[in-house]
Write an enzyme that holds these catalytic residues in place. Sequence first.
Site, PDB file in Angstrom:
ATOM      1  N   LYS A 252       0.839  -1.206   0.000  1.00 12.94           N
ATOM      2  CA  LYS A 252       0.000   0.000   0.000  1.00 12.94           C
ATOM      3  C   LYS A 252       0.872   1.252   0.000  1.00 12.94           C
ATOM      4  CE  LYS A 252      -3.841  -2.350   2.220  1.00 12.94           C
ATOM      5  NZ  LYS A 252      -4.512  -2.725   3.477  1.00 12.94           N
TER       6      LYS A 252
ATOM      7  N   GLN B 216      -3.740  -1.474   9.697  1.00  9.47           N
ATOM      8  CA  GLN B 216      -3.832  -2.829   9.150  1.00  9.47           C
ATOM      9  C   GLN B 216      -4.373  -3.784  10.212  1.00  9.47           C
ATOM     10  OE1 GLN B 216      -3.124  -3.655   5.842  1.00  9.47           O
ATOM     11  NE2 GLN B 216      -4.065  -5.600   6.402  1.00  9.47           N
TER      12      GLN B 216
ATOM     13  N   ASP C 131     -10.106   3.599   4.916  1.00 13.50           N
ATOM     14  CA  ASP C 131     -10.640   2.232   4.840  1.00 13.50           C
ATOM     15  C   ASP C 131     -12.171   2.250   4.839  1.00 13.50           C
ATOM     16  OD1 ASP C 131      -8.743   0.241   4.543  1.00 13.50           O
ATOM     17  OD2 ASP C 131      -8.199   0.244   6.676  1.00 13.50           O
TER      18      ASP C 131
END
Length: 279
Positions: free
Chosen positions: A50, A94, A117
């Site tokens: 990412k 994460q 997210d």
Amino acid sequence: MPAQIIDGKAIAKQVEAEVHDALAKLAYTPSLVAVRVGSDPASELYVRNKARKAQELGLRGTELIFDAAMSEAELLSEIDRLNGDDEVDGILVQLPLPPQIDAKKIIKAVDPRKDVDGFHPINVGLLHLGERALVPCTPAGVMRLIASTGTAIAGLRAVVIGRSDIVGKPVAALLLQQNATVTVCHSRTRDLPSVAREADVLVAAIGKPRLVTADMVKRGAVVIDVGINRVEGKLTGDVDFQNVRQVASWITPVPGGVGPMTIAMLMRNTVTAAHVRRR
Ligand code: NAP
């Protein structure tokens, strides 16, 4: 005639090119901070990919890595610091987190304007209200893949198999927003094959290799396979690709379907978050 393949890699490249073009028009460089706690090898790879993709496209991508023994209070204080840093546009934490840290608390601590997210309850609520929100990346990718087929979703029967907060529920909300008639199935659904067979658009987000077989698919359906399962060392989706391909009109492969879209959509969310917060 076998179904046409929806090429997630190519469509992800298109999204990345759009992000690149959008960046060229900005007077600043949006920044994404990916937070990882501990050294789970899969998380390590995801976070690195990412941050790298962000840098490749011209965003500022930073990885923040903390020790697996970090306390919840320490992580909350880091999130607080990132929330307050005007130069940070997107924060992603994460998952999974180590057991001493409550992931729900951490998700709620991220500033919803930086929640790239799309997991914060504010963004979840806005999505379900049909208002502008940061939309979770994989579901946003699913919608882009369906759009790429030219299918007009309004009025179609859509069936989503899976009701997780990160995939199934947001996909269902997005399909409903586009006026599909949506059914959400899960492990307690009775007679899944007959429900699935009603779908013009069938999305599988289950995590069970090849659970969706050809007899569960209506002829001409668009089939999106979100599943990522490792079977005998090979990545396999939730859909029996070879046989379902003989029935569907469009289908995503695994790998090379939904997977590549997730990071591309994360980059798009970072630009959107920067644009909305900084305007
Ligand atoms: P999850 O949280 O485990 O949810 C799975 C869902 O499937 C649950 O709602 C479960 O029902 C349902 N289910 C399980 N067995 C079923 C059955 N036999 N019949 C009908 N429904 C069943 O998984 P997730 O996080 O949504 O992920 C789903 C899959 O997508 C996984 O393979 C994951 O690796 C993959 N994934 C891929 C990406 C990507 O970028 N491509 C991103 C995220 C996830 P209950 O709610 O009743 O338990």
